[in-house]
Design a protein around this motif. Structure first.
Motif, PDB file in Angstrom:
ATOM      1  N   VAL A   1      56.902   1.924  30.347  1.00 34.46           N
ATOM      2  CA  VAL A   1      58.252   1.930  29.857  1.00 34.46           C
ATOM      3  C   VAL A   1      57.601   1.427  27.912  1.00 34.46           C
ATOM      4  O   VAL A   1      57.280   2.068  27.242  1.00 34.46           O
ATOM      5  CB  VAL A   1      59.503   1.495  29.342  1.00 34.46           C
ATOM      6  N   ASP A   2      56.473   0.787  28.668  1.00 30.47           N
ATOM      7  CA  ASP A   2      55.456   0.223  27.359  1.00 30.47           C
ATOM      8  C   ASP A   2      54.647   1.367  27.147  1.00 30.47           C
ATOM      9  O   ASP A   2      54.485   1.502  25.328  1.00 30.47           O
ATOM     10  CB  ASP A   2      55.125  -0.849  27.876  1.00 30.47           C
ATOM     11  N   GLY A   3      54.481   2.197  27.697  1.00 29.71           N
ATOM     12  CA  GLY A   3      53.048   3.210  27.261  1.00 29.71           C
ATOM     13  C   GLY A   3      54.111   4.245  26.533  1.00 29.71           C
ATOM     14  O   GLY A   3      53.052   4.771  25.031  1.00 29.71           O
ATOM     15  N   VAL A   4      55.356   4.858  26.567  1.00 29.83           N
ATOM     16  CA  VAL A   4      55.767   5.925  26.473  1.00 29.83           C
ATOM     17  C   VAL A   4      56.356   4.794  24.381  1.00 29.83           C
ATOM     18  O   VAL A   4      56.480   6.126  23.802  1.00 29.83           O
ATOM     19  CB  VAL A   4      57.103   6.359  27.238  1.00 29.83           C
ATOM     20  N   ALA A   5      56.542   4.083  24.876  1.00 31.39           N
ATOM     21  CA  ALA A   5      56.796   4.140  23.952  1.00 31.39           C
ATOM     22  C   ALA A   5      55.654   3.181  22.366  1.00 31.39           C
ATOM     23  O   ALA A   5      55.640   3.838  21.573  1.00 31.39           O
ATOM     24  CB  ALA A   5      57.598   2.154  24.043  1.00 31.39           C
ATOM     25  N   VAL A   6      54.789   3.067  22.808  1.00 31.63           N
ATOM     26  CA  VAL A   6      53.247   3.242  22.259  1.00 31.63           C
ATOM     27  C   VAL A   6      53.399   4.768  21.496  1.00 31.63           C
ATOM     28  O   VAL A   6      52.579   5.054  20.523  1.00 31.63           O
ATOM     29  CB  VAL A   6      52.239   1.923  23.225  1.00 31.63           C
TER      30      VAL A   6
ATOM     31  N   ASP B   1      53.677   6.527  15.496  1.00 37.56           N
ATOM     32  CA  ASP B   1      52.806   7.935  14.663  1.00 37.56           C
ATOM     33  C   ASP B   1      51.297   7.490  14.996  1.00 37.56           C
ATOM     34  O   ASP B   1      50.130   8.109  15.011  1.00 37.56           O
ATOM     35  CB  ASP B   1      52.853   8.119  13.418  1.00 37.56           C
ATOM     36  N   ASP B   2      51.213   5.919  15.035  1.00 34.28           N
ATOM     37  CA  ASP B   2      49.637   5.345  15.215  1.00 34.28           C
ATOM     38  C   ASP B   2      49.052   4.760  16.268  1.00 34.28           C
ATOM     39  O   ASP B   2      47.964   4.916  16.055  1.00 34.28           O
ATOM     40  CB  ASP B   2      49.206   4.088  13.855  1.00 34.28           C
ATOM     41  N   GLY B   3      49.886   5.097  17.212  1.00 32.52           N
ATOM     42  CA  GLY B   3      49.466   4.576  18.643  1.00 32.52           C
ATOM     43  C   GLY B   3      49.106   3.662  18.913  1.00 32.52           C
ATOM     44  O   GLY B   3      49.762   2.818  18.337  1.00 32.52           O
ATOM     45  N   LEU B   4      47.653   3.798  19.449  1.00 35.28           N
ATOM     46  CA  LEU B   4      47.337   2.389  20.519  1.00 35.28           C
ATOM     47  C   LEU B   4      46.595   1.531  19.374  1.00 35.28           C
ATOM     48  O   LEU B   4      45.957   1.813  18.783  1.00 35.28           O
ATOM     49  CB  LEU B   4      46.598   2.162  21.292  1.00 35.28           C
ATOM     50  N   GLN B   5      47.224   0.000  18.561  1.00 36.71           N
ATOM     51  CA  GLN B   5      46.829  -0.411  17.752  1.00 36.71           C
ATOM     52  C   GLN B   5      45.127  -1.693  18.336  1.00 36.71           C
ATOM     53  O   GLN B   5      45.458  -1.957  19.348  1.00 36.71           O
ATOM     54  CB  GLN B   5      47.299  -1.056  16.153  1.00 36.71           C
ATOM     55  N   PRO B   6      43.973  -1.862  17.684  1.00 33.80           N
ATOM     56  CA  PRO B   6      43.644  -2.879  18.027  1.00 33.80           C
ATOM     57  C   PRO B   6      44.286  -4.425  17.614  1.00 33.80           C
ATOM     58  O   PRO B   6      43.131  -5.205  16.984  1.00 33.80           O
ATOM     59  CB  PRO B   6      42.099  -2.993  16.910  1.00 33.80           C
ATOM     60  N   TYR B   7      45.403  -4.605  18.500  1.00 40.37           N
ATOM     61  CA  TYR B   7      45.734  -6.270  18.306  1.00 40.37           C
ATOM     62  C   TYR B   7      45.252  -7.405  18.720  1.00 40.37           C
ATOM     63  O   TYR B   7      45.327  -7.978  19.519  1.00 40.37           O
ATOM     64  CB  TYR B   7      47.252  -6.103  18.254  1.00 40.37           C
ATOM     65  N   SER B   8      44.803  -6.242  20.400  1.00 39.37           N
ATOM     66  CA  SER B   8      44.145  -7.357  21.100  1.00 39.37           C
ATOM     67  C   SER B   8      42.744  -6.846  21.742  1.00 39.37           C
ATOM     68  O   SER B   8      41.900  -5.841  21.933  1.00 39.37           O
ATOM     69  CB  SER B   8      45.600  -7.294  22.366  1.00 39.37           C
TER      70      SER B   8
ATOM     71  N   LEU C   1      39.081   6.698  23.861  1.00 41.39           N
ATOM     72  CA  LEU C   1      40.709   7.216  23.646  1.00 41.39           C
ATOM     73  C   LEU C   1      41.260   7.717  23.312  1.00 41.39           C
ATOM     74  O   LEU C   1      40.738   8.354  22.635  1.00 41.39           O
ATOM     75  CB  LEU C   1      41.428   5.994  23.349  1.00 41.39           C
ATOM     76  N   SER C   2      41.653   9.094  23.831  1.00 44.43           N
ATOM     77  CA  SER C   2      41.950  10.287  23.467  1.00 44.43           C
ATOM     78  C   SER C   2      43.289  10.373  23.610  1.00 44.43           C
ATOM     79  O   SER C   2      44.519   9.836  23.631  1.00 44.43           O
ATOM     80  CB  SER C   2      41.774  11.763  24.011  1.00 44.43           C
ATOM     81  N   TYR C   3      44.347  11.517  22.843  1.00 47.67           N
ATOM     82  CA  TYR C   3      45.518  11.915  22.656  1.00 47.67           C
ATOM     83  C   TYR C   3      45.826  13.056  22.547  1.00 47.67           C
ATOM     84  O   TYR C   3      45.207  14.227  22.341  1.00 47.67           O
ATOM     85  CB  TYR C   3      46.688  11.995  21.360  1.00 47.67           C
ATOM     86  N   HIS C   4      46.985  13.499  23.472  1.00 44.86           N
ATOM     87  CA  HIS C   4      47.439  14.663  23.449  1.00 44.86           C
ATOM     88  C   HIS C   4      49.775  14.507  22.881  1.00 44.86           C
ATOM     89  O   HIS C   4      49.641  14.555  23.708  1.00 44.86           O
ATOM     90  CB  HIS C   4      47.578  15.029  24.944  1.00 44.86           C
TER      91      HIS C   4
ATOM     92  N   MET D   1      43.852   8.486  28.062  1.00 48.39           N
ATOM     93  CA  MET D   1      44.753   9.505  27.219  1.00 48.39           C
ATOM     94  C   MET D   1      45.852   9.060  27.071  1.00 48.39           C
ATOM     95  O   MET D   1      46.429   7.942  27.842  1.00 48.39           O
ATOM     96  CB  MET D   1      44.927  11.019  27.827  1.00 48.39           C
ATOM     97  N   ILE D   2      46.112   8.814  25.412  1.00 51.10           N
ATOM     98  CA  ILE D   2      47.929   8.821  25.539  1.00 51.10           C
ATOM     99  C   ILE D   2      48.850   9.888  25.284  1.00 51.10           C
ATOM    100  O   ILE D   2      48.099  10.231  24.259  1.00 51.10           O
ATOM    101  CB  ILE D   2      48.465   7.857  24.407  1.00 51.10           C
ATOM    102  N   LEU D   3      49.458  10.504  25.916  1.00 54.54           N
ATOM    103  CA  LEU D   3      49.986  11.327  25.989  1.00 54.54           C
ATOM    104  C   LEU D   3      51.514  11.175  24.854  1.00 54.54           C
ATOM    105  O   LEU D   3      52.399  10.823  25.260  1.00 54.54           O
ATOM    106  CB  LEU D   3      50.677  12.110  27.514  1.00 54.54           C
ATOM    107  N   ARG D   4      51.729  11.936  23.998  1.00 55.92           N
ATOM    108  CA  ARG D   4      52.556  11.875  22.457  1.00 55.92           C
ATOM    109  C   ARG D   4      53.488  12.157  23.610  1.00 55.92           C
ATOM    110  O   ARG D   4      54.283  12.557  23.868  1.00 55.92           O
ATOM    111  CB  ARG D   4      52.267  12.469  21.745  1.00 55.92           C
ATOM    112  N   ASN D   5      54.802  11.345  22.810  1.00 51.81           N
ATOM    113  CA  ASN D   5      55.912  10.937  24.012  1.00 51.81           C
ATOM    114  C   ASN D   5      56.029  11.510  25.028  1.00 51.81           C
ATOM    115  O   ASN D   5      57.459  12.022  25.973  1.00 51.81           O
ATOM    116  CB  ASN D   5      57.236  12.421  23.262  1.00 51.81           C
ATOM    117  N   HIS D   6      55.667  10.991  26.179  1.00 50.23           N
ATOM    118  CA  HIS D   6      55.376  11.069  26.939  1.00 50.23           C
ATOM    119  C   HIS D   6      54.684  10.285  28.050  1.00 50.23           C
ATOM    120  O   HIS D   6      55.944   9.663  28.844  1.00 50.23           O
ATOM    121  CB  HIS D   6      54.713  12.427  27.485  1.00 50.23           C
ATOM    122  N   GLY D   7      53.634   9.104  27.829  1.00 52.25           N
ATOM    123  CA  GLY D   7      53.138   8.391  29.075  1.00 52.25           C
ATOM    124  C   GLY D   7      51.436   8.022  28.956  1.00 52.25           C
ATOM    125  O   GLY D   7      50.925   8.384  27.944  1.00 52.25           O
TER     126      GLY D   7
END
Length: 250
Positions: free
Chosen positions: A111-116, A120-127, A137-140, A165-171
């Motif tokens: 749930v958290d992975g799909v939510a991120v 639009d800005d994806g994973l952010q350097p908050y931690s 890190l890459s995006y698809h 990798m973060i797959l947009r709208n997917h996981g």
């Protein structure tokens, strides 16, 4: 079940045990999505053969013997009472074929992975946790359910030499030289997503880690991810499974 252990090499059996443990660990942390995601691992040896979960089996039911051995086309190369989800192996086969270092590939729909992934800005350097994924890190972009073989080339191109990798709208997806490292990478990526969403939900203004620190981490990506410590954490994860979800090594 013992016949599987007797009919494969010692190296393959160890890979089977580690991969089955990984499935159980994913279930233990609550990151599974019924039967609809996959973890794959290359069988040690010269052949391009891979192990993947039996389709229809819950992650906390997977055992070393029940894993199915397939080739890059998803065709079984060893007798098994179980089938696999060919569509589910599409992403995995693409990564395995393109990346010799990707001995294990984990793809999840947390749930958290799909939510991120939808931000639009994806994973952010908050931690601090986010720095490890951000180092590699890459995006698809989403192209629908992964059934189109032509998508494999685009996914591999987007992945490049990254390990997260973060797959947009997917996981989420991680790949590594070992099951232990791939699992730890996923643990860190998932945790970074959880922290980001909790921070955003606070409604407070958020402080990002200094861009110079992030740039420095990215410049040392290989060293940072190589020293993440999968092999150090893995025995403890196995011991936890032995206490709470035993039987994966059967």
């Amino acid at each position: 079940m013992q016949s599987v252990k007797n009919s494969v090499s010692e190296q393959e059996w160890q890979m089977r045990v580690d991969l089955a443990a990984c499935y159980r660990a994913i279930a233990l942390y609550g990151w599974d999505d019924l039967i609809f995601t996959h973890i794959s691992a290359r069988v040690p040896g010269p052949e391009h053969h891979f192990l993947i979960n039996p389709y229809g089996m819950m992650f906390d039911e997977v055992t070393a013997s029940s894993l199915v051995k397939v080739d890059l086309n998803g065709d079984k190369v060893m007798d098994s009472d179980y089938d696999i989800n060919p569509a589910g192996f599409t992403i995995h086969s693409a990564v395995h074929e393109a990346r010799d270092d990707a001995k294990c590939v984990i793809h999840l729909h947390t749930v958290d992975g799909v939510a991120v992934s939808v931000q639009d800005d994806g994973l952010q350097p908050y931690s601090q946790q986010s720095l490890f994924p951000l180092a590699s890190l890459s995006y698809h972009d989403y192209e629908g359910v992964a059934l189109n073989p032509e998508e494999k080339a685009r996914l591999v191109s987007d992945l490049g030499d990254t390990q997260f990798m973060i797959l947009r709208n997917h996981g989420l997806l991680t790949c590594a030289e070992s099951v232990a490292d791939a699992f730890l990478f996923m643990f860190i990526l998932q945790r970074a997503c959880e922290i980001q969403l909790k921070a955003q939900a606070s409604g407070q203004s958020l402080t990002k880690i200094d861009a110079r620190i992030v740039a420095g981490i990215r410049a040392q990506a290989a060293e940072v991810t190589r020293q993440a410590g999968g092999s150090l954490a893995w025995p403890g994860i196995r011991r936890r499974l032995d206490r709470q979800l035993p039987g994966y090594d059967k």
